[in-house]
Design an enzyme around this catalytic site. Structure first.
Site, mmCIF file in Angstrom:
data_model
loop_
_atom_site.group_PDB
_atom_site.id
_atom_site.type_symbol
_atom_site.label_atom_id
_atom_site.label_comp_id
_atom_site.label_asym_id
_atom_site.label_seq_id
_atom_site.Cartn_x
_atom_site.Cartn_y
_atom_site.Cartn_z
ATOM 1 N N GLU A 39 11.592 -12.378 10.826
ATOM 2 C CA GLU A 39 12.199 -12.932 12.129
ATOM 3 C C GLU A 39 13.495 -13.794 11.511
ATOM 4 O OE1 GLU A 39 9.662 -15.821 13.644
ATOM 5 O OE2 GLU A 39 8.767 -16.540 11.876
ATOM 6 N N ARG B 147 -0.361 -21.666 22.810
ATOM 7 C CA ARG B 147 0.091 -21.550 21.580
ATOM 8 C C ARG B 147 -0.077 -23.063 20.581
ATOM 9 N NH1 ARG B 147 6.031 -19.554 20.159
ATOM 10 N NH2 ARG B 147 6.675 -21.348 20.697
ATOM 11 N N LYS C 25 2.679 -22.826 14.822
ATOM 12 C CA LYS C 25 4.010 -23.373 14.998
ATOM 13 C C LYS C 25 3.544 -24.794 14.241
ATOM 14 C CE LYS C 25 7.814 -23.866 18.114
ATOM 15 N NZ LYS C 25 8.824 -23.384 17.157
HETATM 16 N N1 PMP Z 1 10.246 -17.895 15.376
HETATM 17 C C1 PMP Z 1 10.300 -19.153 14.843
HETATM 18 C C2 PMP Z 1 10.327 -19.395 13.324
HETATM 19 C C3 PMP Z 1 10.744 -19.919 15.878
HETATM 20 O O1 PMP Z 1 10.591 -21.358 15.415
HETATM 21 C C4 PMP Z 1 10.727 -19.819 17.156
HETATM 22 C C5 PMP Z 1 11.218 -21.047 18.262
HETATM 23 N N2 PMP Z 1 10.064 -21.574 18.466
HETATM 24 C C6 PMP Z 1 10.701 -18.532 17.612
HETATM 25 C C7 PMP Z 1 10.546 -17.613 16.607
HETATM 26 C C8 PMP Z 1 11.049 -18.105 18.933
HETATM 27 O O2 PMP Z 1 9.859 -18.417 19.647
HETATM 28 P P1 PMP Z 1 10.031 -18.845 21.230
HETATM 29 O O3 PMP Z 1 10.584 -17.780 21.884
HETATM 30 O O4 PMP Z 1 8.505 -19.042 21.771
HETATM 31 O O5 PMP Z 1 10.669 -20.042 21.501
#
Ligand code: PMP
Length: 292
Positions: free
Chosen positions: A182, A50, A149
């Site tokens: 989200e 990612r 990200k």
């Molecule tokens: N959405 C956002 C905006 C985030 O910052 C995160 C944290 N990385 C997540 C979802 C969850 O992703 P992950 O399970 O990969 O930590």
């Protein structure tokens, strides 16, 4: 605390970055939040993929290979003698001038911090969290894809401020069409009539590594999983709601916009998936100390 910074492992006090770094000046960069459990780095490969895909999308060339990056993460943990940790891996555009042109930044800045994190008070993992949906919409994918990200978290921070002002610890963000996207740093799941439902990536969200793990685990437990758009109404009438994220892990949600979810207590499918998730963290990912 020992930090990896641009090719060296240095004490925290020496781990300093220029005020001309475009990560600071413009949020120009990408990052990962990763966790180590029981001496293993959970889903390290997926986090690195990612990171490299985010970097590719913003045309940022990471100065080390993915294999070297894996070693940087593991070695930072070793140098801090950590078996359980939260890891922050950051690549910025690097030092440039006061204009925003990335061509003025010849060398990306790369650092890795191994520390710890607690997003929500531990008793809420038993009792469940109260959240609100906020007026700030998740930024549209055409402007800046939430699948990247990036270091640009202002959209999420604005939503977090709205949650803070309302006296809740987390916010659920809708996309421009009004579908659930989200939370500020977590993905959203609901359970309705035994089916596990989460928004698809085209709803405008970060495809969480925890989200993917939870969907996989649900499949193995024989729970039907659907990636489909849903609205606030679907949340209000859900049997169970929970959030997932590397820092948050799996946290039950028991109240949304003052509506009690289900019977107001974390539900059985949330509990089952949480147990399966913690079991998976015991065996998943490369070992930090290979001799163990
Ligand atoms: N959405 C956002 C905006 C985030 O910052 C995160 C944290 N990385 C997540 C979802 C969850 O992703 P992950 O399970 O990969 O930590």
């Amino acid at each position: 605390m020992i930090i990896y910074l641009d090719g060296k492992y240095v004490p925290k006090e020496e781990a300093v970055v220029s005020i001309f770094d475009h990560g600071l000046l413009y949020g120009d960069g990408v990052f990962e939040g990763i966790r180590a459990y029981h001496g293993r780095v959970f889903r390290l490969q997926e986090h690195l993929v990612r990171l490299y895909e985010s970097a590719k999308s913003i045309m940022l060339e990471i100065p080390v290979t993915i294999e070297e990056m894996e070693e940087i993460v593991l070695e930072t943990l070793r140098r801090n003698n950590l078996r359980d940790a939260y890891i922050r891996l950051v690549v910025t555009r690097g030092v440039g001038d006061l204009g925003l042109d990335p061509r003025k930044c010849p060398k990306p800045t790369l650092f890795c911090i191994a520390s710890s994190i607690q997003l929500y008070p531990s008793e809420l993992y038993e009792k469940g969290l109260e959240v609100i949906t906020v007026p700030t919409r998740r930024n549209i994918s055409d402007a800046l894809s939430p699948r990247i990200k990036s270091l640009n978290y202002l959209n999420n921070i604005m939503a977090k401020i709205e949650a803070n002002l309302a006296g809740t610890l987390e916010a659920i963000m809708l996309n421009a069409e009004g579908y659930v996207a989200e939370a500020t740093g977590d993905n959203v799941f609901l359970v309705k009539n035994g089916v596990l439902i989460t928004p698809p990536n085209y709803a405008g969200l970060l495809e969480g590594v925890t989200r993917n793990a939870v969907m996989e685990l649900a499949g193995k437990e024989g729970i039907e999983v659907k990636e489909t758009l849903f609205t606030r109404h679907d949340i209000y009438i859900a049997d169970e709601v929970f959030l997932t994220g590397t820092a948050a892990e799996i946290i039950p949600v028991v109240k949304v916009d003052a509506r009690t979810i289900g019977d107001g207590k974390p539900g059985p499918i949330t509990a089952k998936l949480t147990e399966a998730f913690h079991k998976l963290t015991e065996i998943d990912g490369p070992k930090i100390f290979p001799e163990e």
